[in-house]
Design an enzyme around this catalytic site. Structure first.
Site, PDB file in Angstrom:
ATOM      1  N   PHE A 173      11.126  12.407  19.832  1.00  0.00           N
ATOM      2  CA  PHE A 173      10.249  12.003  18.685  1.00  0.00           C
ATOM      3  C   PHE A 173      10.443  13.069  17.519  1.00  0.00           C
ATOM      4  O   PHE A 173      10.710  14.018  17.844  1.00  0.00           O
ATOM      5  CB  PHE A 173       8.744  12.072  19.066  1.00  0.00           C
ATOM      6  CG  PHE A 173       7.728  11.453  18.127  1.00  0.00           C
ATOM      7  CD1 PHE A 173       6.899  12.420  17.435  1.00  0.00           C
ATOM      8  CD2 PHE A 173       7.848  10.040  17.413  1.00  0.00           C
ATOM      9  CE1 PHE A 173       5.967  11.899  16.551  1.00  0.00           C
ATOM     10  CE2 PHE A 173       7.236   9.880  16.310  1.00  0.00           C
ATOM     11  CZ  PHE A 173       6.160  10.832  15.793  1.00  0.00           C
ATOM     12  N   GLN A 226       2.463  14.050   2.070  1.00  0.00           N
ATOM     13  CA  GLN A 226       3.319  13.190   2.887  1.00  0.00           C
ATOM     14  C   GLN A 226       2.502  11.786   2.716  1.00  0.00           C
ATOM     15  O   GLN A 226       1.523  11.630   3.204  1.00  0.00           O
ATOM     16  CB  GLN A 226       3.239  13.720   4.219  1.00  0.00           C
ATOM     17  CG  GLN A 226       4.528  13.110   5.066  1.00  0.00           C
ATOM     18  CD  GLN A 226       4.466  13.812   6.590  1.00  0.00           C
ATOM     19  OE1 GLN A 226       3.537  13.997   7.199  1.00  0.00           O
ATOM     20  NE2 GLN A 226       5.713  13.766   7.145  1.00  0.00           N
ATOM     21  N   HIS A 255       2.909   7.453   3.920  1.00  0.00           N
ATOM     22  CA  HIS A 255       3.398   6.357   4.494  1.00  0.00           C
ATOM     23  C   HIS A 255       3.442   4.949   4.067  1.00  0.00           C
ATOM     24  O   HIS A 255       2.284   4.788   3.151  1.00  0.00           O
ATOM     25  CB  HIS A 255       2.741   6.322   5.973  1.00  0.00           C
ATOM     26  CG  HIS A 255       3.160   5.425   6.985  1.00  0.00           C
ATOM     27  ND1 HIS A 255       3.029   4.093   7.156  1.00  0.00           N
ATOM     28  CD2 HIS A 255       4.172   5.802   7.916  1.00  0.00           C
ATOM     29  CE1 HIS A 255       3.688   3.636   8.079  1.00  0.00           C
ATOM     30  NE2 HIS A 255       4.353   4.606   8.525  1.00  0.00           N
ATOM     31  N   LEU A 266      -2.647   3.245   9.469  1.00  0.00           N
ATOM     32  CA  LEU A 266      -1.069   3.013   9.025  1.00  0.00           C
ATOM     33  C   LEU A 266      -0.705   1.680  10.061  1.00  0.00           C
ATOM     34  O   LEU A 266      -1.234   2.032  11.202  1.00  0.00           O
ATOM     35  CB  LEU A 266      -0.340   4.344   9.198  1.00  0.00           C
ATOM     36  CG  LEU A 266      -0.767   5.536   8.345  1.00  0.00           C
ATOM     37  CD1 LEU A 266       0.017   6.657   9.024  1.00  0.00           C
ATOM     38  CD2 LEU A 266      -0.661   5.336   6.947  1.00  0.00           C
ATOM     39  N   GLU A 275       5.987   1.060  11.401  1.00  0.00           N
ATOM     40  CA  GLU A 275       7.099   0.341  11.035  1.00  0.00           C
ATOM     41  C   GLU A 275       7.774  -0.687  11.843  1.00  0.00           C
ATOM     42  O   GLU A 275       8.697  -1.494  10.986  1.00  0.00           O
ATOM     43  CB  GLU A 275       8.294   1.620  10.742  1.00  0.00           C
ATOM     44  CG  GLU A 275       7.737   2.482   9.809  1.00  0.00           C
ATOM     45  CD  GLU A 275       8.726   3.718   9.754  1.00  0.00           C
ATOM     46  OE1 GLU A 275       8.136   4.938   9.821  1.00  0.00           O
ATOM     47  OE2 GLU A 275       9.901   3.603   9.712  1.00  0.00           O
ATOM     48  N   ARG A 290      11.484   4.933   4.747  1.00  0.00           N
ATOM     49  CA  ARG A 290      10.099   5.177   4.224  1.00  0.00           C
ATOM     50  C   ARG A 290       9.986   5.282   2.825  1.00  0.00           C
ATOM     51  O   ARG A 290       9.262   4.751   2.037  1.00  0.00           O
ATOM     52  CB  ARG A 290       9.372   6.217   5.254  1.00  0.00           C
ATOM     53  CG  ARG A 290       8.870   5.488   6.472  1.00  0.00           C
ATOM     54  CD  ARG A 290       7.798   6.780   6.990  1.00  0.00           C
ATOM     55  NE  ARG A 290       8.424   7.954   7.151  1.00  0.00           N
ATOM     56  CZ  ARG A 290       9.033   8.255   8.346  1.00  0.00           C
ATOM     57  NH1 ARG A 290       9.033   7.343   9.195  1.00  0.00           N
ATOM     58  NH2 ARG A 290       9.494   9.247   8.532  1.00  0.00           N
ATOM     59  N   HIS A 317      -0.954  10.835   4.377  1.00  0.00           N
ATOM     60  CA  HIS A 317      -1.220  11.117   5.732  1.00  0.00           C
ATOM     61  C   HIS A 317      -1.422  12.818   5.986  1.00  0.00           C
ATOM     62  O   HIS A 317      -2.184  13.125   6.745  1.00  0.00           O
ATOM     63  CB  HIS A 317      -0.145  10.694   6.557  1.00  0.00           C
ATOM     64  CG  HIS A 317       0.028  10.694   8.100  1.00  0.00           C
ATOM     65  ND1 HIS A 317      -1.371  10.176   8.687  1.00  0.00           N
ATOM     66  CD2 HIS A 317       0.377  11.590   8.949  1.00  0.00           C
ATOM     67  CE1 HIS A 317      -1.231  10.535  10.063  1.00  0.00           C
ATOM     68  NE2 HIS A 317       0.028  11.403  10.213  1.00  0.00           N
ATOM     69  N   ARG A 323       7.027  17.415   6.744  1.00  0.00           N
ATOM     70  CA  ARG A 323       6.271  17.858   7.714  1.00  0.00           C
ATOM     71  C   ARG A 323       7.067  16.957   8.787  1.00  0.00           C
ATOM     72  O   ARG A 323       7.341  15.734   8.927  1.00  0.00           O
ATOM     73  CB  ARG A 323       5.143  17.614   8.070  1.00  0.00           C
ATOM     74  CG  ARG A 323       4.465  17.774   9.337  1.00  0.00           C
ATOM     75  CD  ARG A 323       2.954  17.263   9.316  1.00  0.00           C
ATOM     76  NE  ARG A 323       3.094  15.786   9.456  1.00  0.00           N
ATOM     77  CZ  ARG A 323       2.713  15.111  10.588  1.00  0.00           C
ATOM     78  NH1 ARG A 323       2.504  15.413  11.637  1.00  0.00           N
ATOM     79  NH2 ARG A 323       2.854  13.659  10.392  1.00  0.00           N
TER      80      ARG A 323
END
Lengths: 647, 100
Positions: free
Chosen positions: A156, A277, A279, A289, A292, A323, A390, A434
């Site tokens: 991840f 940041q 989204h 959120l 995706e 994004r 976010h 981040r």
């Protein structure tokens, strides 16, 4: 701690106005006015921590463990802090799934920050990461395990092996699907072992600064309206981010950047606030959120004309574009008037053209989510979405030890007595962007770092330096002014204006004219703060007053964010501009460095923004500070020279 | 009086509808007809107390727990329920993205 009452005047009351109820205390006359005298209680501690989220709790009990008499001031109960909502994992190079090295994690984080992160802080964080995760596990945090009983790690967050050349790395540890919740509860439980004094539901108003040194905090006790001054040798700020400056954000209503504002009012700078940041698909109104995966499974974004507009912006990738491309396309559609809804300020994510069975098997739970948060039946109606904030990469500037710094005369100077950690701080490990699962790591590592630094440099029971008896007067005067404010605009109106302006002008789509317009509008909105009207004149649990104080804090963060964004004429990480699409570094790293001339400091943008605000006028001043490019130990972990960031 | 009884049985029917899921039709017919067939076990009166004696339908969470909490594919113990959260590049749970 010694406690003495400076002023003591019993508030007796008859509340005039719409509410019309009378009460009397201690048998005083029924029609006496509400007191405007403020009882002040003084406390003395070795260390004070403001904020009780992941970072605050870790710092608080780290200090208590080292023997310091610590107070933890928080406006929320510790387990209600926003850390509880972090459901993703925490990165650490434990090497349980494959051979791993923290230096590779270091490389990934430096690259992810688009070379705006301070490499010494990143070195510190990634080197301490395995020890931090093992420590959490020893505290009782129930990480998920492999068959052998080691902590299970999954892939991840842009992590790779062998400095980006060895494929995907598996570094993300988690606790089922509630890592942040579990982290917070583990830390809270652990902190109860030590004798930290918790001051819950105390709203920190300001820092007590004298001669450039931080000597404590002044706070309002929301429960009974008394003012408390906490004198301490060391103050740690861990108040979290400021998502609520934008109209659509995933943060709690309490994420109002109180720490950043306290530091600004003290005349100190905040760093890199323009890096926010986003989204692309956050539910309109709720702020949750949408993954995706919805677009991955075939969901499409449509505008008011029912057109699949991504085909125009990304003809090949369409809705599966990256994004930032999707966010910018959505914003452009909204700006050009093709948004949906009564205010035409969002777009739709359509999933009802997909077979419901497929949705249920591939994305279990999405119909539940859409119904709860958006009130739509995902098999019949589209979900309203818009780009959502976010995380805030910027905050209070610190060095790798957690000490707050200013940049004067070409060098970093430590502010004595002040420390910061967590999302409120900018160490800066996240730089311009981040990486996923690095934030929880940031909390625990730097929370611990603050405690260790304080333990190194000070001893418990040290004598406190003297403080003026009238310290904190301005904060109380401000509080009094807001409590009896009688202008024409309600707090909620001004807040909504600010949020809408920030969402329209300082969100994903940033270009010179839009930002300039936004700066002017924000300056005007800042001036309207003098025209506020509050309704609750009491002092006991006055939420109107606290919301107005929070609005003051939000405004300071918002003006710094938009002015910093307007000045930064490049695109780096999360700050992407249409008129300056490239990164502007001291060298052009897309070409070989041979024969290139290094640009002088004021002509390139690989530097931190340090922003100051004059609270009375709202004027923002910007200065710049160089990025720290060397790691803590060049032999152990070589620095990563800048390069073009591509994945 | 009869109106009250009617509305009470209607509301009971609605309650049964929400609580009993698939067994709606049988519940409805039983409430509407009022007759208890001999094959059914003897039930308590439809007082609130009587209602609690019904076998409680466990609320079905859309993300089912793995047997023994061990993911059969990855052998992860104590991990997230349901499909792999990071399969789309972000951390997904119940359609919501919580980290990216």
């Amino acid at each position: 701690p010694s406690v003495w009452f400076m002023l003591f005047h019993v508030p007796a009351a008859a509340v005039h106005g719409s509410r019309n109820f009378h009460f009397s205390i201690y048998g005083k006359k029924k029609n006496a006015q509400i007191s405007t005298q403020y009882p002040v209680v003084d406390h003395e501690f070795d260390a004070v921590v403001v904020g009780a989220g992941g970072a605050g709790l870790r710092a608080a009990f780290g200090l208590s463990e080292a023997g310091f008499n610590t107070a933890c001031i928080t406006k929320l109960f510790p387990t209600r802090s926003h850390t509880v909502a972090a459901q993703g994992g925490i990165n650490a190079a434990l090497g349980n799934m494959e051979e791993d090295d923290w230096r590779w994690h270091f490389y990934d984080t430096v690259k992810g920050s688009d070379w705006l992160g301070d490499q010494d802080a990143i070195h510190y964080m990634t080197e301490q990461a395995p020890a931090a995760v093992v420590e959490l596990e020893n505290f009782g945090m129930p990480f998920s395990r492999t068959e052998d009983g080691k902590i299970y790690q999954r892939a991840f967050g842009g992590q790779s092996l062998k400095y980006g050349k060895g494929g995907q790395a598996h570094r993300c540890c988690c606790v089922a699907d509630r890592t942040g919740h579990s982290l917070l509860h583990t830390l809270y439980g652990r902190s109860l072992r030590y004798d930290t004094s918790y001051f819950v539901e105390y709203f920190a108003l300001d820092l007590l600064m004298e001669n450039g040194e931080c000597k404590g905090v002044i706070a309002l006790c929301m429960e009974d309206g008394s003012i408390h001054r906490f004198r301490a040798q060391n103050t740690v700020i861990a108040t979290g981010g400021y998502g609520r400056t934008f109209f659509s954000c995933t943060s709690a209503h309490t994420s109002t950047g109180d720490g950043n504002a306290m530091v600004t009012r003290a005349g100190l700078p905040c760093q890199d606030l323009e890096f926010v940041q986003f989204h692309p698909t956050g539910i309109y109104g709720a702020g949750c959120l949408i993954t995706e995966g919805c677009r991955g499974e075939g969901g499409i974004l449509i505008n008011s004309e029912g057109e699949r507009f991504m085909e125009r912006y990304a003809p090949n990738a369409k809705d599966l574009a990256s994004r930032d491309v999707v966010s910018r396309s959505m914003t452009i559609e909204i700006r050009e008037g093709r948004g949906v809804g009564p205010d035409k300020d969002h777009v739709y994510l359509q999933l009802h053209h997909l077979p419901p069975q497929q949705l249920a098997t591939r994305l279990p739970g999405i119909s539940e989510t859409a119904m709860i948060f958006a009130g739509v039946d995902v098999t019949k109606e589209p979900i309203p979405v818009l780009p959502t904030v976010h995380y805030n990469m910027g905050g209070v500037p610190t060095n790798y030890k957690g000490q707050v710094i200013t940049y004067t005369d070409g060098a970093d100077k430590v502010v004595p007595g002040l420390y910061a950690c967590g999302e409120a701080a900018c160490a800066s490990v996240h730089g311009a962007n981040r990486l996923g699962a690095n934030s929880l790591l940031d909390l625990v590592v730097f929370g611990r770092a603050c405690a260790l630094t304080i333990a190194e440099e000070h001893k418990p029971g040290e004598k406190l330096s003297p403080l003026k008896p009238t310290a904190g007067e301005e904060s109380v005067a401000n509080l009094d002014k807001l409590r009896f404010a009688n202008g024409s605009l309600r707090t909620s109106e001004v807040r909504l204006n600010m949020q809408k302006t920030m969402q329209a002008h300082a969100a994903v789509f940033r270009t010179g004219s839009v930002l300039k317009e936004g700066c002017d509008k924000m300056d005007a909105i800042y001036q309207t703060m003098d025209d506020l009207k509050t309704f609750d004149r009491g002092i006991v649990w006055n939420t109107d007053l606290v919301e107005t104080l929070e609005l003051q804090n939000l405004m300071l963060n918002a003006v710094q964010t938009i002015h910093s964004a307007e000045q930064r004429k490049e695109s780096r990480g999360a700050h992407a501009r249409e008129d300056f699409k490239d990164r502007v570094d001291e060298f052009d790293y897309s070409k070989p460095l041979q024969g290139q001339e290094k640009k002088p400091f004021d002509q390139h943008w690989r530097k931190h923004t340090m922003s100051y605000v004059d609270p009375k006028t709202g004027k923002v001043t910007l200065e710049y500070r160089p990025v720290i490019d060397h790691s803590l130990d060049e032999q152990d972990c070589a620095r990563v020279p800048p390069a073009i960031r591509s994945y | 009086m009869s109106l009250l009884r009617f509305s009470a049985s209607v509301s009971r029917r609605l309650l049964w509808k929400s609580a009993a899921g698939e067994s709606v039709s049988t519940g409805c017919s039983r409430a509407a007809s009022g007759a208890v067939s001999d094959k059914e076990p003897l039930k308590k009166a439809k007082t609130p107390q009587g209602r609690f004696d019904l076998p409680e339908e466990k609320s079905k969470d859309v993300l089912e727990k793995f047997p023994d909490d061990v993911n059969p594919v990855t052998k992860e113990k104590g991990g997230p329920r349901g499909p792999e959260p990071t399969r789309y590049g972000d951390w997904e749970r119940k359609g919501r993205c919580v980290d990216f």
